[in-house]
Design a protein around this motif. Structure first.
Motif, PDB file in Angstrom:
ATOM      1  N   LYS A 121     -37.693   9.437  33.755  1.00 40.45           N
ATOM      2  CA  LYS A 121     -38.092   7.660  34.356  1.00 40.45           C
ATOM      3  C   LYS A 121     -39.433   7.156  32.880  1.00 40.45           C
ATOM      4  O   LYS A 121     -39.262   5.861  33.616  1.00 40.45           O
ATOM      5  CB  LYS A 121     -38.391   7.709  35.882  1.00 40.45           C
ATOM      6  N   GLU A 122     -40.568   7.543  33.119  1.00 44.81           N
ATOM      7  CA  GLU A 122     -40.988   7.106  33.233  1.00 44.81           C
ATOM      8  C   GLU A 122     -41.388   6.793  31.613  1.00 44.81           C
ATOM      9  O   GLU A 122     -41.957   5.872  30.938  1.00 44.81           O
ATOM     10  CB  GLU A 122     -43.085   8.401  33.168  1.00 44.81           C
ATOM     11  N   ILE A 123     -40.637   7.071  30.752  1.00 44.72           N
ATOM     12  CA  ILE A 123     -40.865   7.193  29.709  1.00 44.72           C
ATOM     13  C   ILE A 123     -39.577   6.315  29.448  1.00 44.72           C
ATOM     14  O   ILE A 123     -39.619   4.801  28.582  1.00 44.72           O
ATOM     15  CB  ILE A 123     -39.624   8.078  28.277  1.00 44.72           C
ATOM     16  N   LEU A 124     -39.005   5.372  30.321  1.00 43.17           N
ATOM     17  CA  LEU A 124     -37.667   4.187  30.427  1.00 43.17           C
ATOM     18  C   LEU A 124     -39.334   2.841  30.525  1.00 43.17           C
ATOM     19  O   LEU A 124     -39.064   1.676  30.456  1.00 43.17           O
ATOM     20  CB  LEU A 124     -36.654   4.442  31.266  1.00 43.17           C
ATOM     21  N   THR A 125     -39.678   3.357  31.885  1.00 43.35           N
ATOM     22  CA  THR A 125     -40.482   2.245  32.223  1.00 43.35           C
ATOM     23  C   THR A 125     -41.616   2.475  31.133  1.00 43.35           C
ATOM     24  O   THR A 125     -41.246   0.749  31.244  1.00 43.35           O
ATOM     25  CB  THR A 125     -41.220   2.338  33.112  1.00 43.35           C
ATOM     26  N   ALA A 126     -42.071   2.688  30.727  1.00 47.18           N
ATOM     27  CA  ALA A 126     -43.164   2.818  29.300  1.00 47.18           C
ATOM     28  C   ALA A 126     -42.127   1.767  28.310  1.00 47.18           C
ATOM     29  O   ALA A 126     -42.711   0.921  27.612  1.00 47.18           O
ATOM     30  CB  ALA A 126     -43.534   4.250  28.550  1.00 47.18           C
ATOM     31  N   ALA A 127     -40.898   2.364  27.822  1.00 46.10           N
ATOM     32  CA  ALA A 127     -40.251   1.310  26.942  1.00 46.10           C
ATOM     33  C   ALA A 127     -39.933   0.559  27.101  1.00 46.10           C
ATOM     34  O   ALA A 127     -39.817  -0.710  26.283  1.00 46.10           O
ATOM     35  CB  ALA A 127     -38.983   2.416  26.164  1.00 46.10           C
ATOM     36  N   HIS A 128     -39.697  -0.125  28.366  1.00 45.82           N
ATOM     37  CA  HIS A 128     -39.168  -1.734  28.965  1.00 45.82           C
ATOM     38  C   HIS A 128     -40.639  -2.613  28.784  1.00 45.82           C
ATOM     39  O   HIS A 128     -41.025  -3.640  28.891  1.00 45.82           O
ATOM     40  CB  HIS A 128     -39.283  -1.856  30.384  1.00 45.82           C
ATOM     41  N   SER A 129     -41.494  -2.197  29.427  1.00 42.28           N
ATOM     42  CA  SER A 129     -42.460  -2.636  29.072  1.00 42.28           C
ATOM     43  C   SER A 129     -43.429  -2.850  27.473  1.00 42.28           C
ATOM     44  O   SER A 129     -43.458  -4.297  27.060  1.00 42.28           O
ATOM     45  CB  SER A 129     -43.967  -1.999  29.413  1.00 42.28           C
ATOM     46  N   ARG A 130     -43.015  -2.282  26.251  1.00 37.74           N
ATOM     47  CA  ARG A 130     -43.663  -1.884  25.027  1.00 37.74           C
ATOM     48  C   ARG A 130     -41.998  -2.945  25.172  1.00 37.74           C
ATOM     49  O   ARG A 130     -42.845  -4.472  24.002  1.00 37.74           O
ATOM     50  CB  ARG A 130     -43.124  -1.084  24.998  1.00 37.74           C
ATOM     51  N   ALA A 131     -41.143  -3.217  25.195  1.00 43.17           N
ATOM     52  CA  ALA A 131     -39.998  -4.034  24.570  1.00 43.17           C
ATOM     53  C   ALA A 131     -39.961  -5.386  25.090  1.00 43.17           C
ATOM     54  O   ALA A 131     -39.803  -6.121  24.369  1.00 43.17           O
ATOM     55  CB  ALA A 131     -38.703  -4.092  24.995  1.00 43.17           C
ATOM     56  N   LEU A 132     -40.755  -5.479  26.517  1.00 44.49           N
ATOM     57  CA  LEU A 132     -40.790  -6.875  26.714  1.00 44.49           C
ATOM     58  C   LEU A 132     -42.800  -7.382  26.275  1.00 44.49           C
ATOM     59  O   LEU A 132     -42.526  -8.981  25.210  1.00 44.49           O
ATOM     60  CB  LEU A 132     -42.080  -6.702  28.325  1.00 44.49           C
ATOM     61  N   ALA A 133     -43.288  -6.500  26.032  1.00 45.20           N
ATOM     62  CA  ALA A 133     -44.569  -7.172  25.017  1.00 45.20           C
ATOM     63  C   ALA A 133     -44.085  -7.186  23.348  1.00 45.20           C
ATOM     64  O   ALA A 133     -45.056  -8.950  22.681  1.00 45.20           O
ATOM     65  CB  ALA A 133     -45.746  -5.803  25.021  1.00 45.20           C
ATOM     66  N   ARG A 134     -42.649  -6.481  23.012  1.00 40.23           N
ATOM     67  CA  ARG A 134     -43.459  -7.309  21.390  1.00 40.23           C
ATOM     68  C   ARG A 134     -41.883  -8.308  20.859  1.00 40.23           C
ATOM     69  O   ARG A 134     -41.126  -8.859  20.592  1.00 40.23           O
ATOM     70  CB  ARG A 134     -42.045  -5.825  20.759  1.00 40.23           C
TER      71      ARG A 134
END
Length: 145
Positions: A75-88
């Motif tokens: 779940k933590e990896i998905l949350t971080a990936a979501h944030s990184r996708a938004l930032a990019r």
């Protein structure tokens, strides 16, 4: 009639990836993956190849022109990936745990709209973009086995 086909492996400059939460059941993984990738062709039409046709002339729908890579993580990896996708600002699709309880597109969109982005219980994320950017988004995830 024989056509010459180049069998050299193609290395794409872009990547289509799906990241699934590791605790999903098999039917959920399949369902989430199908839903997530369905949106990419509308946002990034360049990912869609040409229509297919068999030797009898029967036509088939076009599909992605490149492989879809499936990853899994916590779940933590998905949350971080979501944030990184938004930032990019990469084209992305989300599937939240709430969507397992809905039965139609209207309710699906309402369920996502009801939560702030940081509060979404994301169980799946699809992302498309330059290969290196997608790799950074997926940091910490592993290939689905």
């Amino acid at each position: 009639m024989s056509e010459d086909h180049d069998t050299t492996p193609v290395r794409f400059d872009t990547k289509i990836a799906v990241l699934l939460r590791e605790d999903l059941q098999t039917w959920q993984r399949l369902n989430v993956t199908a839903f997530l990738v369905s949106g990419l062709g509308t946002e990034a039409p360049e990912v869609i190849g040409e229509p297919y046709q068999d030797a009898d002339g029967t036509g088939y729908l076009p599909m992605f022109r490149q492989p879809v890579l499936v990853f899994e993580g916590s779940k933590e990896i998905l949350t971080a990936a979501h944030s990184r996708a938004l930032a990019r600002s990469l084209p992305r699709a989300v599937f939240t745990s709430d969507l397992f309880a809905t039965g139609n597109d209207t309710d699906n969109r309402a369920a996502v709209r009801a939560a702030r982005g940081a509060d979404l219980d994301i169980v799946g994320l699809a992302v498309y973009g330059p290969r290196n950017a997608v790799d950074r988004v997926l940091k910490g995830a592993r290939m689905h086995s």
